[in-house]
Structure formats: C-alpha cells, structure tokens
Write a protein that holds these residues in place. Structure first.
Motif, PDB file in Angstrom:
ATOM      1  N   PRO A   1       0.794  -1.227   0.000  1.00 31.92           N
ATOM      2  CA  PRO A   1       0.000   0.000   0.000  1.00 31.92           C
ATOM      3  C   PRO A   1       0.832   1.285   0.000  1.00 31.92           C
ATOM      4  O   PRO A   1       1.991   1.289   0.423  1.00 31.92           O
ATOM      5  N   VAL A   2       0.207   2.343  -0.468  1.00 31.28           N
ATOM      6  CA  VAL A   2       0.813   3.674  -0.458  1.00 31.28           C
ATOM      7  C   VAL A   2       0.610   4.280   0.927  1.00 31.28           C
ATOM      8  O   VAL A   2      -0.527   4.450   1.376  1.00 31.28           O
ATOM      9  N   TRP A   3       1.693   4.572   1.604  1.00 34.41           N
ATOM     10  CA  TRP A   3       1.660   5.229   2.915  1.00 34.41           C
ATOM     11  C   TRP A   3       2.072   6.690   2.736  1.00 34.41           C
ATOM     12  O   TRP A   3       3.147   6.961   2.171  1.00 34.41           O
ATOM     13  N   PRO A   4       1.297   7.640   3.233  1.00 33.02           N
ATOM     14  CA  PRO A   4       1.713   9.047   3.127  1.00 33.02           C
ATOM     15  C   PRO A   4       3.070   9.336   3.748  1.00 33.02           C
ATOM     16  O   PRO A   4       3.858  10.089   3.177  1.00 33.02           O
ATOM     17  N   ILE A   5       3.387   8.725   4.902  1.00 33.68           N
ATOM     18  CA  ILE A   5       4.675   9.008   5.532  1.00 33.68           C
ATOM     19  C   ILE A   5       5.828   8.489   4.675  1.00 33.68           C
ATOM     20  O   ILE A   5       6.849   9.158   4.497  1.00 33.68           O
ATOM     21  N   ALA A   6       5.682   7.291   4.119  1.00 36.03           N
ATOM     22  CA  ALA A   6       6.721   6.756   3.238  1.00 36.03           C
ATOM     23  C   ALA A   6       6.871   7.646   2.020  1.00 36.03           C
ATOM     24  O   ALA A   6       7.988   7.950   1.583  1.00 36.03           O
TER      25      ALA A   6
ATOM     26  N   ILE B   1      -0.232  12.367  -3.868  1.00 42.67           N
ATOM     27  CA  ILE B   1      -0.577  12.104  -2.470  1.00 42.67           C
ATOM     28  C   ILE B   1      -1.570  13.152  -1.955  1.00 42.67           C
ATOM     29  O   ILE B   1      -2.497  12.827  -1.197  1.00 42.67           O
ATOM     30  N   SER B   2      -1.406  14.385  -2.367  1.00 40.89           N
ATOM     31  CA  SER B   2      -2.358  15.435  -1.977  1.00 40.89           C
ATOM     32  C   SER B   2      -3.754  15.100  -2.475  1.00 40.89           C
ATOM     33  O   SER B   2      -4.744  15.245  -1.740  1.00 40.89           O
ATOM     34  N   LYS B   3      -3.860  14.637  -3.726  1.00 42.79           N
ATOM     35  CA  LYS B   3      -5.171  14.274  -4.284  1.00 42.79           C
ATOM     36  C   LYS B   3      -5.798  13.105  -3.537  1.00 42.79           C
ATOM     37  O   LYS B   3      -7.011  13.072  -3.316  1.00 42.79           O
ATOM     38  N   LEU B   4      -4.963  12.121  -3.154  1.00 47.25           N
ATOM     39  CA  LEU B   4      -5.457  10.986  -2.365  1.00 47.25           C
ATOM     40  C   LEU B   4      -6.102  11.468  -1.066  1.00 47.25           C
ATOM     41  O   LEU B   4      -7.205  11.053  -0.707  1.00 47.25           O
TER      42      LEU B   4
ATOM     43  N   TYR C   1      -3.212   3.524   1.632  1.00 46.90           N
ATOM     44  CA  TYR C   1      -4.145   3.515   0.502  1.00 46.90           C
ATOM     45  C   TYR C   1      -3.743   2.428  -0.485  1.00 46.90           C
ATOM     46  O   TYR C   1      -2.561   2.102  -0.632  1.00 46.90           O
ATOM     47  N   ASN C   2      -4.749   1.886  -1.168  1.00 36.84           N
ATOM     48  CA  ASN C   2      -4.521   0.856  -2.164  1.00 36.84           C
ATOM     49  C   ASN C   2      -3.716   1.432  -3.330  1.00 36.84           C
ATOM     50  O   ASN C   2      -4.127   2.420  -3.946  1.00 36.84           O
ATOM     51  N   ALA C   3      -2.575   0.829  -3.626  1.00 38.27           N
ATOM     52  CA  ALA C   3      -1.685   1.362  -4.651  1.00 38.27           C
ATOM     53  C   ALA C   3      -2.224   1.173  -6.063  1.00 38.27           C
ATOM     54  O   ALA C   3      -1.763   1.829  -6.995  1.00 38.27           O
ATOM     55  N   GLU C   4      -3.227   0.302  -6.233  1.00 39.20           N
ATOM     56  CA  GLU C   4      -3.777   0.035  -7.562  1.00 39.20           C
ATOM     57  C   GLU C   4      -5.069   0.800  -7.829  1.00 39.20           C
ATOM     58  O   GLU C   4      -5.390   1.093  -8.974  1.00 39.20           O
ATOM     59  N   THR C   5      -5.807   1.141  -6.760  1.00 39.76           N
ATOM     60  CA  THR C   5      -7.096   1.817  -6.939  1.00 39.76           C
ATOM     61  C   THR C   5      -7.158   3.187  -6.274  1.00 39.76           C
ATOM     62  O   THR C   5      -8.043   3.984  -6.588  1.00 39.76           O
ATOM     63  N   GLY C   6      -6.272   3.452  -5.327  1.00 41.43           N
ATOM     64  CA  GLY C   6      -6.291   4.700  -4.574  1.00 41.43           C
ATOM     65  C   GLY C   6      -7.294   4.711  -3.446  1.00 41.43           C
ATOM     66  O   GLY C   6      -7.412   5.702  -2.717  1.00 41.43           O
ATOM     67  N   SER C   7      -8.023   3.623  -3.242  1.00 34.34           N
ATOM     68  CA  SER C   7      -9.054   3.593  -2.198  1.00 34.34           C
ATOM     69  C   SER C   7      -8.425   3.519  -0.811  1.00 34.34           C
ATOM     70  O   SER C   7      -7.377   2.890  -0.624  1.00 34.34           O
ATOM     71  N   PRO C   8      -9.054   4.166   0.180  1.00 33.98           N
ATOM     72  CA  PRO C   8      -8.529   4.121   1.548  1.00 33.98           C
ATOM     73  C   PRO C   8      -8.538   2.705   2.101  1.00 33.98           C
ATOM     74  O   PRO C   8      -9.438   1.920   1.794  1.00 33.98           O
ATOM     75  N   LEU C   9      -7.548   2.402   2.925  1.00 30.76           N
ATOM     76  CA  LEU C   9      -7.475   1.082   3.543  1.00 30.76           C
ATOM     77  C   LEU C   9      -7.679   1.192   5.053  1.00 30.76           C
ATOM     78  O   LEU C   9      -8.772   1.427   5.509  1.00 30.76           O
ATOM     79  N   ALA C  10      -6.602   1.080   5.813  1.00 32.17           N
ATOM     80  CA  ALA C  10      -6.726   0.911   7.262  1.00 32.17           C
ATOM     81  C   ALA C  10      -6.820   2.226   8.029  1.00 32.17           C
ATOM     82  O   ALA C  10      -6.407   3.284   7.547  1.00 32.17           O
ATOM     83  N   ALA C  11      -7.355   2.115   9.245  1.00 29.07           N
ATOM     84  CA  ALA C  11      -7.345   3.181  10.255  1.00 29.07           C
ATOM     85  C   ALA C  11      -8.068   4.449   9.808  1.00 29.07           C
ATOM     86  O   ALA C  11      -7.451   5.491   9.578  1.00 29.07           O
ATOM     87  N   PRO C  12      -9.388   4.403   9.719  1.00 24.78           N
ATOM     88  CA  PRO C  12     -10.140   5.631   9.397  1.00 24.78           C
ATOM     89  C   PRO C  12      -9.957   6.689  10.475  1.00 24.78           C
ATOM     90  O   PRO C  12      -9.687   6.365  11.635  1.00 24.78           O
ATOM     91  N   ASN C  13     -10.065   7.939  10.071  1.00 24.80           N
ATOM     92  CA  ASN C  13      -9.888   9.078  10.981  1.00 24.80           C
ATOM     93  C   ASN C  13      -8.502   9.101  11.619  1.00 24.80           C
ATOM     94  O   ASN C  13      -8.328   9.551  12.751  1.00 24.80           O
ATOM     95  N   PHE C  14      -7.524   8.635  10.864  1.00 22.76           N
ATOM     96  CA  PHE C  14      -6.138   8.616  11.328  1.00 22.76           C
ATOM     97  C   PHE C  14      -5.485   9.968  11.036  1.00 22.76           C
ATOM     98  O   PHE C  14      -5.480  10.433   9.897  1.00 22.76           O
ATOM     99  N   VAL C  15      -4.965  10.590  12.089  1.00 23.28           N
ATOM    100  CA  VAL C  15      -4.255  11.857  11.934  1.00 23.28           C
ATOM    101  C   VAL C  15      -2.920  11.728  12.638  1.00 23.28           C
ATOM    102  O   VAL C  15      -2.857  11.598  13.856  1.00 23.28           O
TER     103      VAL C  15
END
Length: 387
Positions: free
Chosen positions: A304-309, A333-336, A351-365
């Motif tokens: 998956p695509v991680w914003p921190i990575a 990443i901004s658009k995601l 986020y899913n690297a193939e679809t861009g859909s959110p994956l784990a930990a909703p409301n994660f800040v």
C-alpha cells in the motif's frame, strides 16, 4: 513560490489544517509535558509519529516546536539509567510493544532547538540524551558489520515489512534503521557543537561517517544497484525492493550516481514501486505484494501507499535532483488525501496502490499532516528535516 502551483498548495494546506487540533494532549502522569498523539483511539506518545507530527507543526509555525521539544523531554525523562526507553509512552508508563525508541531523539531535539532558536533546555539532559542514543550500540548492534539491528519488525514501525518480518529478534541489519542512526549521530554532533562539547562533536561525527561507509561496504549491491537488509545468521542479503530500500536516499547516504541509478531502476518502474496513486511500500512484482486492509496484528507495509513513506520518498527524489517527479508525487498524495477527506470526512494511514481507495485506520491523523506541506516543499525544494 511558483505561481503555477499556488492554488493547489493553498487548497491542501486549508483542508489539512483543521486536523491539527486532534493531536494535542495535556500532560498526564508519566508524560510530564504536553504531547502529540495520532488522532483516533490513541492516547499514547509514539516515537516516530510524534517526531514527524512535531516537525509538520514546526515547519509551518516555528513556535509550535514546543511540542517537538516536549516529545523529546518526555522520552528523556522516562529513560532508564542505561538509556533504555520504550518507543511508546503512556500516562501509566512504558508500553512494551516497541522495545526501544527508534533513532529519532537527537534529530527531534536538534530540530526543536533550531525552530525555537533555543538550545538551552538541552544542557541539563545532555548525558541522558547520549545514553539513549548509544543504547542501541550496546544492546542492538552487529559488531562485525558495525551497524545496528532492529529488535523486531514491529520496533521498526513498518510493521510487516517483508525485509524484516519473521526473522529472529536482533538479526536484521536494516537499511532504514541505519539511515536513521546516521542522521541521529549527525544530529548529536551538531548539538554538541552548539553546546561547546568538542569531544562529543568529534566522536559522533566520526561515528556518522563510519555508518555511511559501512552502508556502501556491506549493504549496497553493485549488481542490483540497491541497498538490501542483511540477515546476520546467514550473512546474506534479504533481497526485497521495498520501503526500507528508499530510506537511505532520504538520509542522503548514497552518492548522486548510486542514488540516481536506484531511483531510475526501481522507483520510477511501474513493475516495482511507481504507481498511479503514489509509490508503493513493496515492489509490485514481489510474490508477497498485496494491498490488504490490515490493522491487526500489524499494519500493512507490503504494497500500500503510505503518506509518511511517500513524504520521505519525495524528499529522496529532491535529494537526487528529480524535482519534476517529486512535484508529481506530492500532487498524487495530496489528491489521495483530499479525496479521502471529502468522501469519508477524515484520513487513513494507507491507501490501495492500484485503486487509490482508503485502507486501514479511518480518521487517522498523524504523520499524514506532512501531506499539507508536500507540494509546497517539492515546488520550492525545502526540507524541514535537513540535518
């Protein structure tokens, strides 16, 4: 500022800004200073979450570096006499899920002092800070290679990273870890210089140089043009192209030649790391590549695509003069994040690297607050983590 990107930069900053209110907590129990937490169910102070959040706040409003200072002091004051301090602290004390804090303490201390223009608060804690920094050399170190080892993959923060997962404890000589150690020793040397501690300045500068030499001596594969982790029991490479392969470039360890070779061969390849929605955490052509929605027993760093990575990847691209691609990555990443907030009302940790859909930990800040700064930094070639 490049006016071509001004609207996008203002938009992402405006959208991210309200989430900053959810990460600040009042001092409590074993956390004697106000601190930062990942929003959601978390009440604990975590090592790299707090570090990256603290810099995200500080780089926009320098006085907010008080939280980065507090993060450092909470770790320093909770450390045992030998320098051991768990990566996660709670109001009740240690949380043993992370054996030892990641090598970020000196970096956070230096950057807090730099943003605040005040290093005087460090002086009373100098001896203890050094013990924490050097704890890993005493207890989590491979003497033959003169490089550090992770206690386990969970301690690394990249929970199920296949380049460290399922190996015996204290056996993985890791590229991400030693990149952070290199930066850590540089930071101690800089702090020592500011505090007029000549011996410490020289010692840690030499250690940083040694770590950098050992990277190329032991971890760089000339054939594959990449850094690999080493499994110390067999002394063989763990041949995975993943998140931890890129971190040394964030730390400016490889030469320009080697760094650019790696980026062209692996980062920009759609078969390896580059995707429509960001840069993956594991190569697409790896047998273990997946985009599963996992949060327990660990978060998923196997694709998956991680914003921190991706924030570190972006800075790595800037380090090796790929600004155009760094800007493109920041936009992705901004658009995601914008799409996620508009749809779900919050952010996720990956986020899913193939679809861009959110994956784990909703409301994660947490460290995803850095996304608010990514495009601005890419366009203007700014690195608030520079040491």
């Amino acid at each position: 500022m490049n006016e071509d990107y001004q609207f996008e930069i203002v938009e992402i900053k405006k959208i991210i800004a309200p989430f900053k209110a959810y990460i600040k907590k009042r001092a409590n129990g074993h956390l004697p200073y106000d601190y930062l937490v990942p929003a959601g169910p978390y009440q604990e102070q975590w090592d790299w979450d707090g570090f990256f959040m603290g810099v995200a706040l500080s780089s926009e409003i320098s006085s907010e570096a008080i939280y980065l200072r507090n993060w450092a002091l909470n770790y320093i004051l909770n450390a045992k006499p030998n320098g051991k301090v768990a990566g996660c602290l709670t109001a009740k004390g240690y949380d043993e899920r992370l054996n030892q804090m990641k090598p970020f303490l000196a970096q956070g201390t230096y950057l807090a002092g730099k943003f605040l223009k005040d290093f005087s608060w460090i002086k009373p804690h100098w001896t203890r800070l050094k013990k924490i920094v050097l704890y890993r050399e005493k207890y989590l170190w491979n003497k033959k290679y003169d490089l550090g080892v992770w206690y386990d993959s969970m301690e690394s923060g990249a929970d199920n990273n296949v380049a460290a997962l399922d190996f015996p404890k204290k056996t993985v000589i890791a590229t991400d870890l030693n990149a952070f150690i290199y930066r850590e020793y540089k930071a101690v040397s800089l702090l020592a210089k500011i505090l007029n501690k000549k011996k410490d300045e020289e010692y840690f500068q030499k250690r940083a140089e040694t770590i950098k030499r050992n990277f190329d001596k032991y971890l760089w594969s000339k054939t594959d043009e990449t850094y690999y982790n080493i499994y110390s029991k067999t002394e063989k490479y763990i041949k995975k192209i993943c998140y931890s392969s890129v971190v040394p470039l964030f730390a400016k360890i490889p030469s320009q030649e080697n760094g650019r070779k790696f980026i062209k061969r692996y980062v920009f390849s759609k078969d390896y790391l580059w995707s429509k929605f960001g840069i993956r955490t594991l190569a697409k052509n790896d047998p273990e590549y997946n985009n599963k929605n996992i949060i327990k027993p660990y978060s998923n760093w196997q694709g998956p695509v991680w914003p921190i990575a991706n924030y570190m990847y972006m800075q790595a691209l800037l380090n090796y003069n790929f600004q155009k691609e760094a800007v493109e990555l920041a936009q992705k990443i901004s658009k995601l994040i914008i799409a996620d907030i508009k749809t779900s009302g919050g952010m996720h940790e990956n986020y899913n690297a193939e679809t861009g859909s959110p994956l784990a930990a909703p409301n994660f800040v947490s460290w995803n607050l850095l996304v608010g700064n990514m495009l601005y930094e890419a366009v203007n070639r700014i690195n608030p983590f520079d040491i």
